[in-house]
Enzyme design. Sequence first.
Site, mmCIF file in Angstrom:
data_model
loop_
_atom_site.group_PDB
_atom_site.id
_atom_site.type_symbol
_atom_site.label_atom_id
_atom_site.label_comp_id
_atom_site.label_asym_id
_atom_site.label_seq_id
_atom_site.Cartn_x
_atom_site.Cartn_y
_atom_site.Cartn_z
ATOM 1 N N LYS A 116 13.667 42.720 42.313
ATOM 2 C CA LYS A 116 13.924 41.375 42.996
ATOM 3 C C LYS A 116 14.828 41.214 43.888
ATOM 4 C CE LYS A 116 11.028 39.303 39.469
ATOM 5 N NZ LYS A 116 10.926 40.510 38.730
HETATM 6 C C1 LIG Z 1 9.532 41.037 38.225
HETATM 7 C C2 LIG Z 1 9.607 42.344 37.596
HETATM 8 C C3 LIG Z 1 8.368 43.153 37.620
HETATM 9 C C4 LIG Z 1 7.013 42.325 37.642
HETATM 10 O O1 LIG Z 1 6.691 42.368 39.349
HETATM 11 P P1 LIG Z 1 5.636 41.189 39.744
HETATM 12 O O2 LIG Z 1 5.811 41.135 41.059
HETATM 13 O O3 LIG Z 1 6.034 39.983 39.090
HETATM 14 O O4 LIG Z 1 4.517 41.833 39.539
HETATM 15 C C5 LIG Z 1 8.251 44.114 37.191
HETATM 16 N N1 LIG Z 1 9.626 45.003 36.614
HETATM 17 C C6 LIG Z 1 10.759 44.171 36.796
HETATM 18 C C7 LIG Z 1 11.762 45.051 36.302
HETATM 19 C C8 LIG Z 1 10.664 42.982 37.320
HETATM 20 O O5 LIG Z 1 11.775 42.269 37.386
#
Ligand SMILES: *Cc1c(COP(=O)(O)O)cnc(C)c1O
Length: 514
Positions: A116
């Site tokens: 993120k």
């Molecule tokens: C948020 C997240 C995801 C999922 O991503 P999306 O964009 O919500 O599909 C997968 N792995 C990790 C470690 C995350 O923090």
Amino acid sequence: MSQTRYFSTRGGAETLSFDEAVLTGLAPNGGLYIPTEIPSLPADWETAWANLSFAELSHAILSLFIPVDSIPSADLKDIIDRSYATFRSEAVTPLRKTADGEYTLELWHGPTWAFKDVALQFVGNVFAYLLEKRNAAGANEQLTVLGATSGDTGSAAIYGLRSKPAITIFILYPDGRVSPIQEAQMATVPDANVYCVSVLDSDFDTCQSIVKSCFSDATFNATHRLGAVNSINWARILAQIVYYFAAYFQLPEPERKDVNFVVPTGNFGDILAGWYAKRLGLPVGRLVVATNENDILQRFFATGRYERNGSDGVKATYSPAMDILLSSNFERLLYYLAHDTQEGALASASAEERRAAAQAQLSKWYDEIKATGSADMGAAVQRLADSEFWAERVSDQQTLDEIRKYYALPAPYGPYVVDPHTAVGLASTDRSKAKGGKTWVTLSTAHPAKFSEAVELALSKDSAPGFDFRRDVLPPQLAELETLPKRVYKVRGEDGVRALVEAVKRGEKPEPSA
Ligand SMILES: *Cc1c(COP(=O)(O)O)cnc(C)c1O
């Protein structure tokens, strides 16, 4: 030059500027903002972009979507440079080979060790830039960012917004229910504009409904100019498109044609960015949706029905960042599916008429989902979805098995310790390979130290003698956090949250609880 504007998936003829779409987040009618058109790549992109740095590539791609009257080119370059200077890897999102024709794209080299950061480092700087622009023109906008986290997103949002002028951020989480390392990542950030709010006697759903209740209180919302940085924000999707191109250019040239991307998926933001990359013209074969046991998306691709999981609610799995009931960004894909499957007279109608018809269809589906918990999108939509996506569901047991498998990988590719979200992706890659395709890139969404429970469970003394979590996995930067002072505000219920926000916005300096 980009002229792109943004409209809501659920209706309304009005369009917003990039600035408005980013600062508003969710459309008032519940829809998500999408661009009026998907731009085309420059004809020479494959040669012109081949040797760009990540930041340069980001500038080239984002310039296609962001009009210069929103952010002039030189300012955009500065925002992007600052956003990716915080990453520990020169490549920002490096590609790692794990077998012939198989790679992981490591998205966790940013400040909070999870993917993120790629979006939120950029979004934080964009928010600050847009507010500064308005305030320099005489406005006095002070944004209050309010969010709830089950542990993982909160830290990325805090690191994106720390020390930004005109922004205060409050992150709510259930007291005692986030891991010590996750709390330490949030609560050791010393900046005065950051408030870690530990809500007593609550769970994640309670925290989330407090946030929702604050947003839907029109007076509270307007008084404090509430802002959201959750994954429905268009700027987050935009920033994520870049690493699909970055992966492509890191591949050896003969392997670039027909590359397939496998994406551990929760709210569908990450994989949606891959779909935009493909629409822009990146030659992508399949996009594979990899879900855990919260499998609403996998079931959609299998049946064409988008259906909540009965009364079970969210299932807690070893990959908690993908524990979702409904997948918020999936709405954006559904819009395009509805739009592109229009038949008969509509197919030859004007762009505006076709957009309105797709918006009406989306509204109808979402009303139905709200009322009954499900909607059937029909055979044409399913066929179209099927032509671009595959989907896999991976159980908790398979997740642990996959972590063990990659730890046991012989040199030169192993041992490789992967986090449980990445493991869901890798297990899906194993299955998808059997259906054909040459090059496989699995997105690795977190460093294994962030999800120690599953990693230590998988690599126990019995199954991985000699493995030592602290020695082999835990980065010194994360170990060090445990020794730093924490600042946490413990409050009770929605009243407690509101009282804290109000006190801070009045200029008081409430005492932290710890
Ligand atoms: C948020 C997240 C995801 C999922 O991503 P999306 O964009 O919500 O599909 C997968 N792995 C990790 C470690 C995350 O923090």
